[in-house]
Write an enzyme that holds these catalytic residues in place. Sequence first.
Site, short mmCIF file in Angstrom:
data_model
loop_
_atom_site.label_atom_id
_atom_site.label_comp_id
_atom_site.label_asym_id
_atom_site.label_seq_id
_atom_site.Cartn_x
_atom_site.Cartn_y
_atom_site.Cartn_z
N TYR A 1 0.72 -1.08 -0.12
CA TYR A 1 -0.04 0.06 -0.15
C TYR A 1 0.96 1.13 0.01
CZ TYR A 1 -4.45 2.23 2.05
OH TYR A 1 -5.60 3.25 2.01
N ARG B 1 -12.72 7.88 5.18
CA ARG B 1 -13.14 8.60 6.60
C ARG B 1 -13.09 10.13 6.34
NH1 ARG B 1 -9.32 4.40 6.79
NH2 ARG B 1 -7.29 5.79 6.62
N GLU C 1 -1.09 -1.83 -10.55
CA GLU C 1 0.19 -1.91 -9.67
C GLU C 1 1.41 -2.52 -10.15
OE1 GLU C 1 -0.98 -3.95 -6.06
OE2 GLU C 1 -2.86 -3.14 -6.01
N ASP D 1 -5.03 -5.63 -9.41
CA ASP D 1 -5.30 -6.01 -8.12
C ASP D 1 -6.84 -5.82 -8.04
OD1 ASP D 1 -5.51 -7.10 -5.78
OD2 ASP D 1 -5.16 -5.26 -4.63
N ARG E 1 -15.27 -2.93 -4.16
CA ARG E 1 -15.20 -1.89 -2.96
C ARG E 1 -16.43 -2.19 -2.05
NH1 ARG E 1 -10.06 -0.83 -3.31
NH2 ARG E 1 -9.72 0.16 -5.37
N TYR F 1 -14.14 -5.72 5.85
CA TYR F 1 -12.46 -5.66 6.10
C TYR F 1 -12.10 -5.39 7.58
CZ TYR F 1 -12.04 -0.56 6.47
OH TYR F 1 -11.96 0.73 7.06
N THR G 1 -1.94 0.01 -5.21
CA THR G 1 -2.10 1.01 -6.53
C THR G 1 -1.28 2.28 -6.76
OG1 THR G 1 -4.54 0.45 -5.73
CG2 THR G 1 -4.06 2.26 -7.30
#
Lengths: 376, 376
Positions: free
Chosen positions: B101, B115, B169, B201, B205, B212, B312
Site C-alpha cells: 500500500y 473516513r 500496480e 489487483d 469495493r 475488512y 495501487t
Amino acid sequence: MSASSGFGLDHLPYGIFSVDNDSPRVGVRLGDRVIDLHAATGRPCFAEPSLNAFMALGPPAWAATRAEVTALAQSADPPSYAVGAVRLHLPFEVADYVDFYASLHHATNVGAIFRPGQEPLLPNWRHLPVGYHGRAGTVVPSGTSVVRPSGQLGDATFGPSRRLDLEAELGFVVGVGSALGSTVAHDDFARHVFGVVGLNDWSARDIQAWEYVPLGPFLGKSFATSISHWVTPLAALEAAWTDLPGQEPRPLDHLAPDRARGLDIDVEVLLDGEVVSRPPYSSMYWSPAQMLAHLTSNGASLRTGDLFASGTISGPEPEQRGSLLELSWGGTEPFAGGRTFLEDGDEVVLRYSAPGTSGGRITLGEVVGRIEPAGG
Amino acid sequence: MSASSGFGLDHLPYGIFSVDNDSPRVGVRLGDRVIDLHAATGRPCFAEPSLNAFMALGPPAWAATRAEVTALAQSADPPSYAVGAVRLHLPFEVADYVDFYASLHHATNVGAIFRPGQEPLLPNWRHLPVGYHGRAGTVVPSGTSVVRPSGQLGDATFGPSRRLDLEAELGFVVGVGSALGSTVAHDDFARHVFGVVGLNDWSARDIQAWEYVPLGPFLGKSFATSISHWVTPLAALEAAWTDLPGQEPRPLDHLAPDRARGLDIDVEVLLDGEVVSRPPYSSMYWSPAQMLAHLTSNGASLRTGDLFASGTISGPEPEQRGSLLELSWGGTEPFAGGRTFLEDGDEVVLRYSAPGTSGGRITLGEVVGRIEPAGG
C-alpha cells in the site's frame, strides 16, 4: 494415557515420514506404529513427499484407501515402523492459507481488550465468518522451534516482540480444488475437505497492534504457523459432528443456517507441561462448512493443499480461552502463577481429542513448539 | 507504436508459451517474436511450464542466460515463433502473494474517501510499508476474463458487486528464497528478486468495505489478480532506478532510508481503449527493497515464486490516480463521460514503460482483463 491411545482402528490419520535418510513418504498411524503405505500397496501417490497427490484423488479414493488401510491394519504384519523411530514432516504442501475468526467468545474478548468501553463485536461479525489470508510458506510442522520475531513495536522502536502469543486453532485441509468463478455450496464441504489438523497460529501482539490498520495482520502472524504431523480424515470424525451453539441473526441462505453443524473436539493448551486452558471446539459460532462456503462465495478457486483455520478457539469460561492475550486479559491479569506472554524457552503443546466412531475417543495430532530467543 | 516496440535487445523479458497443443515452456520476447529457449539451448529448466526452476538458479545464472540470449537474439535464425501464433501462460507458479500500500497519494485519497473529516493517513503509514497477504491461487495471466464477484454488500444483502474496480500496480517476483528465521537486508534486494510484472489487483469495493474490519481485505480481493505474461528482469531496468520523492519522518535503519531507490516507470490505465489515467511509479513513497526488507524483518522466509505488489500506483494529480475509486472519488464524481465503477463487458488494459539501458524505452508486459457478468 499411553502413546498409542487414541490412534486405534477408528482413527488412522495420514502423515509423511522418513526413516534415517530415505525419502519422505505417506504413512498411517496405528497405535505406536507408522504403516508404510507405499511399501504396503506399491501405489505411486504414497511414495510422494506430501499428501497432496493422494488428497487430490477425491472422496471415493479416500474411502477405498481407508477400507484398505483398515484391512491392512488388521493383517498379521503390515510394513511399519515404531513412531519413535521415524522422522515426521510437514504432511502436505500448503497452497493458500486462510485464517478465520469464528469464535464468538474470542472475538468478544479481543474486542473488549483492544477497544474497551466500545461494543466489542464489529457490525459484520455475526453476518459472515471474518477471515484473511496468512503466509502459506511459513506453515511448519509440529516440533519446529519458533524464533521470537522482531518488528516495529511502535513508531520509533524496532526489537524483539514482548507480547508473543499462541492461538489454539483447528485447521481444515482441502483435497479437491474448484474452478475459478465457481462457488462451493455449503453442503459440498465433504467433497472438497480431506481432513483436519491441529494448528497454532503464533502471534506477536505488539507487532500486530501497530501494523494492522487498515489492511489486517501481516508480520504479527507471518513468522510461523505450526500444524500437527497427522491429518485426521473427516471419516474419523463422523461421531464428532454436533449442533452449533446458535446463530442470531439468521445467516444468509448460502451459509445454510438450518444445516450448519459444529464439531465436538476438546482442546488442551499446555505451557511447559501444565494445562492452562481447555477450549471446547463445540463452542465455535461459525461452522467449518460455512467458512468454506463463504471463502468461495466470490468465485475464488480452491486448490489441493489449501488450508483454512478456525481462528482461536475460546469457550465462554475464563479457563477455556485459547490465547494468552485472553488468559492474561491483555497482560493485565497474570495467570498460572504469574504468566502473561511467552518467554524464551517456553514449550507450548496443543492437544485435541474427539469422540471416535467406535464409542471411545480419538487423539488428533498434537502441535508442539518451543520459543527460541530472537536472532542477532 | 508497432507491436515490436519496446521489446528490443535491451529488454528480453521471460514468459511461458506453447504452440498448438504442445507443452508450455520458457520463451523470451524479442520484437514480434518469441525465442524458444529450450529448443535453442537444450537446458531442462527451459522445458518447464513455469519460470520457477530458472528463477531459483540465482543472479549469476540470470546474468549468464541474459548474455547467452543476447547473443542468440543477434544470431542468424534463433528458433522462434511469431508472438501472435503462440499461447501465453501464467509465467510462474505463485508461492505467496503479498500486496503493499506504498503510494502516499493512494493511501491519502482512500483515507479521505472512506473516513471524511479525519486525518486520512493512519499513524503507522509513514513508519512502515503497510501490506497484507492475498490469494496466490487466484493470480491469473493477462487476458483471463474476470467474472464479477458476488458477496455480502451489507448486513442483509448478497449479490453481484456494484463497485467493481481495478488497481494499477507493479509486481515483484522472487527468484531466490530465504531461510525461516532469517531476514533479507535492504541491500540484498537484487540477490532475491528476479524481475517485475504488471499487475491489476481487481477489487470489489462494496464487498471490501463491509468485510475488512478488523482483519483486512479478503473476498473483496481474492476473486482475481491479473499479471502480465512477461517478466521483465531487473537487468533490463538498470536505467530506471531513480530517487524516491522523499520520506519524512526518516524510516528506521533496516529500511535504509539513505540508499532506498524508486523506479521511473510510466503507467497507463485504459478503459475500453481510452487512456483514463497515467500514474507515475516514480511517485511511490516506499521503495521495492524497503518492502522486501520489511516483509522479512520478522524472520518470515521467502520462496521462489513469491510475488509482492506495490499497491495501487497513484500520483499527486487527479489524472494520475490508479483506481476508479479515486478517479470517481468514491463514485461521487463520474469521469471520462460518466464513468464510475466497472461495467460488464468493460475491457481494462494496463500499460507500462521505462527507460531502457540503450537510451530508448522498453515496454513491460501489458495486463488485460474483460469483465464478465456475475455467475448464475
